[in-house]
Motif scaffolding. Structure first.
Motif, short mmCIF file in Angstrom:
data_model
loop_
_atom_site.label_atom_id
_atom_site.label_comp_id
_atom_site.label_asym_id
_atom_site.label_seq_id
_atom_site.Cartn_x
_atom_site.Cartn_y
_atom_site.Cartn_z
N ASP A 118 -54.09 -68.50 21.80
CA ASP A 118 -54.08 -69.39 22.96
C ASP A 118 -52.67 -69.53 23.52
O ASP A 118 -52.35 -70.51 24.18
N PHE A 119 -51.82 -68.55 23.23
CA PHE A 119 -50.49 -68.51 23.82
C PHE A 119 -50.34 -67.17 24.54
O PHE A 119 -51.04 -66.20 24.24
N PRO A 120 -49.44 -67.10 25.52
CA PRO A 120 -49.30 -65.86 26.30
C PRO A 120 -48.69 -64.72 25.49
O PRO A 120 -47.77 -64.93 24.70
N VAL A 121 -49.24 -63.53 25.71
CA VAL A 121 -48.74 -62.32 25.06
C VAL A 121 -48.48 -61.28 26.13
O VAL A 121 -49.33 -61.01 26.97
N VAL A 122 -47.28 -60.73 26.11
CA VAL A 122 -46.94 -59.59 26.95
C VAL A 122 -46.93 -58.39 26.01
O VAL A 122 -46.19 -58.38 25.03
N TYR A 123 -47.79 -57.42 26.29
CA TYR A 123 -47.94 -56.30 25.36
C TYR A 123 -47.76 -54.97 26.08
O TYR A 123 -48.38 -54.73 27.11
N HIS A 124 -46.91 -54.14 25.51
CA HIS A 124 -46.71 -52.78 26.01
C HIS A 124 -47.03 -51.82 24.88
O HIS A 124 -46.43 -51.89 23.80
N ASN A 125 -47.98 -50.94 25.12
CA ASN A 125 -48.37 -49.92 24.15
C ASN A 125 -47.84 -48.58 24.67
O ASN A 125 -48.48 -47.93 25.48
N LEU A 126 -46.68 -48.19 24.20
CA LEU A 126 -46.03 -46.98 24.69
C LEU A 126 -46.67 -45.73 24.10
O LEU A 126 -47.00 -45.69 22.92
N GLU A 127 -46.84 -44.72 24.93
CA GLU A 127 -47.43 -43.46 24.48
C GLU A 127 -46.39 -42.54 23.84
O GLU A 127 -46.72 -41.69 23.02
N LYS A 128 -45.13 -42.71 24.24
CA LYS A 128 -44.05 -41.89 23.70
C LYS A 128 -42.99 -42.81 23.11
O LYS A 128 -42.61 -43.80 23.73
N ASN A 129 -42.51 -42.48 21.93
CA ASN A 129 -41.52 -43.30 21.26
C ASN A 129 -40.24 -43.35 22.09
O ASN A 129 -39.70 -42.32 22.46
N GLN A 130 -39.78 -44.58 22.35
CA GLN A 130 -38.59 -44.80 23.18
C GLN A 130 -37.36 -45.18 22.36
O GLN A 130 -36.26 -45.22 22.90
N GLY A 131 -37.56 -45.55 21.12
CA GLY A 131 -36.45 -45.99 20.28
C GLY A 131 -36.20 -47.48 20.43
O GLY A 131 -36.45 -48.08 21.48
N LEU A 132 -35.72 -48.08 19.37
CA LEU A 132 -35.51 -49.52 19.33
C LEU A 132 -34.59 -50.01 20.43
O LEU A 132 -34.85 -51.04 21.08
N HIS A 133 -33.50 -49.31 20.70
CA HIS A 133 -32.55 -49.77 21.72
C HIS A 133 -33.21 -49.86 23.09
O HIS A 133 -32.96 -50.80 23.85
N ASN A 134 -34.07 -48.92 23.44
CA ASN A 134 -34.77 -49.00 24.73
C ASN A 134 -35.80 -50.13 24.74
O ASN A 134 -36.00 -50.78 25.77
#
Length: 91
Positions: free
Chosen positions: A61-77
């Motif tokens: 019941d709290f907002p979630v922003v979710y990105h499911n990346l298809e290609k690994n971008q690396g932690l820094h990105n």
């Protein structure tokens, strides 16, 4: 400050996190203070992290922003993207 919508943004970068992502979810779900968003980036996991996060999103019941990346971008990105997009006053 422009773009502020929540007091906090809780950022969770994920890569093959199925064995422990439940700990983050349970911790956030148990909070009584709800002025936060959960910002999750799944960085092209090859396990069932995506499916678990989708289940958690349906249950909260709290907002979630979710990105499911298809290609690994690396932690820094992932961090840079979250900093750009976060809507919390504190990160």
């Amino acid at each position: 400050m422009e773009g502020i919508k929540y007091r906090f943004t809780v950022f969770t970068p994920c890569y093959n996190s199925a064995t422990f992502i439940h700990r983050v979810f349970k911790s956030l779900d148990n909070q009584t203070f709800r002025d936060f968003e959960w910002y999750v980036i799944n960085d092209a996991s090859t396990d069932n992290t995506h499916q678990l996060i989708e289940e958690y999103i349906k249950a909260v019941d709290f907002p979630v922003v979710y990105h499911n990346l298809e290609k690994n971008q690396g932690l820094h990105n992932n961090i840079n993207q979250a900093i750009r997009d976060a809507r919390g006053e504190y990160w």
